[in-house]
Scaffold this motif. Sequence first.
Motif, PDB file in Angstrom:
ATOM      1  N   VAL A 182       0.869  -1.239  -0.062  1.00 39.60           N
ATOM      2  CA  VAL A 182       0.211   0.084  -0.165  1.00 39.60           C
ATOM      3  C   VAL A 182       0.751   1.152  -0.054  1.00 39.60           C
ATOM      4  O   VAL A 182       0.384   2.215  -0.599  1.00 39.60           O
ATOM      5  N   ALA A 224       0.108   4.835  -2.126  1.00 41.12           N
ATOM      6  CA  ALA A 224      -0.384   5.807  -1.262  1.00 41.12           C
ATOM      7  C   ALA A 224       0.550   7.025  -1.357  1.00 41.12           C
ATOM      8  O   ALA A 224       0.239   8.447  -1.363  1.00 41.12           O
ATOM      9  N   HIS A 246      -2.010  10.546  -0.463  1.00 43.11           N
ATOM     10  CA  HIS A 246      -3.214  10.109   0.129  1.00 43.11           C
ATOM     11  C   HIS A 246      -3.036   9.054   0.558  1.00 43.11           C
ATOM     12  O   HIS A 246      -2.892   7.933   0.145  1.00 43.11           O
ATOM     13  N   HIS A 247      -2.969   9.162   2.217  1.00 44.58           N
ATOM     14  CA  HIS A 247      -2.859   7.913   3.141  1.00 44.58           C
ATOM     15  C   HIS A 247      -3.620   7.236   3.688  1.00 44.58           C
ATOM     16  O   HIS A 247      -4.602   8.108   4.481  1.00 44.58           O
ATOM     17  N   PRO A 248      -4.221   5.982   3.591  1.00 48.47           N
ATOM     18  CA  PRO A 248      -5.186   5.149   4.357  1.00 48.47           C
ATOM     19  C   PRO A 248      -4.831   5.105   5.650  1.00 48.47           C
ATOM     20  O   PRO A 248      -3.737   5.115   6.280  1.00 48.47           O
ATOM     21  N   LEU A 273     -10.415   3.910   3.760  1.00 50.46           N
ATOM     22  CA  LEU A 273     -10.164   4.865   2.762  1.00 50.46           C
ATOM     23  C   LEU A 273     -10.949   6.160   2.894  1.00 50.46           C
ATOM     24  O   LEU A 273     -12.476   5.847   3.022  1.00 50.46           O
ATOM     25  N   ASP A 310     -10.164   8.563  -3.174  1.00 51.22           N
ATOM     26  CA  ASP A 310     -10.209   7.247  -2.251  1.00 51.22           C
ATOM     27  C   ASP A 310     -10.650   6.259  -3.382  1.00 51.22           C
ATOM     28  O   ASP A 310     -10.069   5.169  -2.995  1.00 51.22           O
ATOM     29  N   LEU A 329      -7.262   5.516  -5.353  1.00 52.07           N
ATOM     30  CA  LEU A 329      -6.394   4.630  -4.551  1.00 52.07           C
ATOM     31  C   LEU A 329      -6.818   3.238  -4.157  1.00 52.07           C
ATOM     32  O   LEU A 329      -6.068   2.534  -4.305  1.00 52.07           O
ATOM     33  N   ILE A 360      -4.315   0.045  -4.874  1.00 52.26           N
ATOM     34  CA  ILE A 360      -3.986  -0.634  -3.817  1.00 52.26           C
ATOM     35  C   ILE A 360      -4.570  -2.297  -4.330  1.00 52.26           C
ATOM     36  O   ILE A 360      -3.880  -3.367  -4.263  1.00 52.26           O
TER      37      ILE A 360
END
Length: 62
Positions: free
Chosen positions: A10, A14, A19-21, A34, A46, A49, A53
Amino acid sequence: MTAFRIVTSVVEPAEAMNHHPDILFGWGRVRITLTTHDAGGITEKDHQLARLIDEAVLRLDL
């Protein structure tokens, strides 16, 4: 090791999207959440991403 490999996969998408989950990682399990906090919910970012992922995890050949 599978859960660890999933979490590791991931990181690159990311970081690329900045953009970080949220990731909950336990022995043998992973939960990836997300959301776009400043938008107050799920946005197209989201969804993008999530697709990246999914692709990264599929490449792991688990």
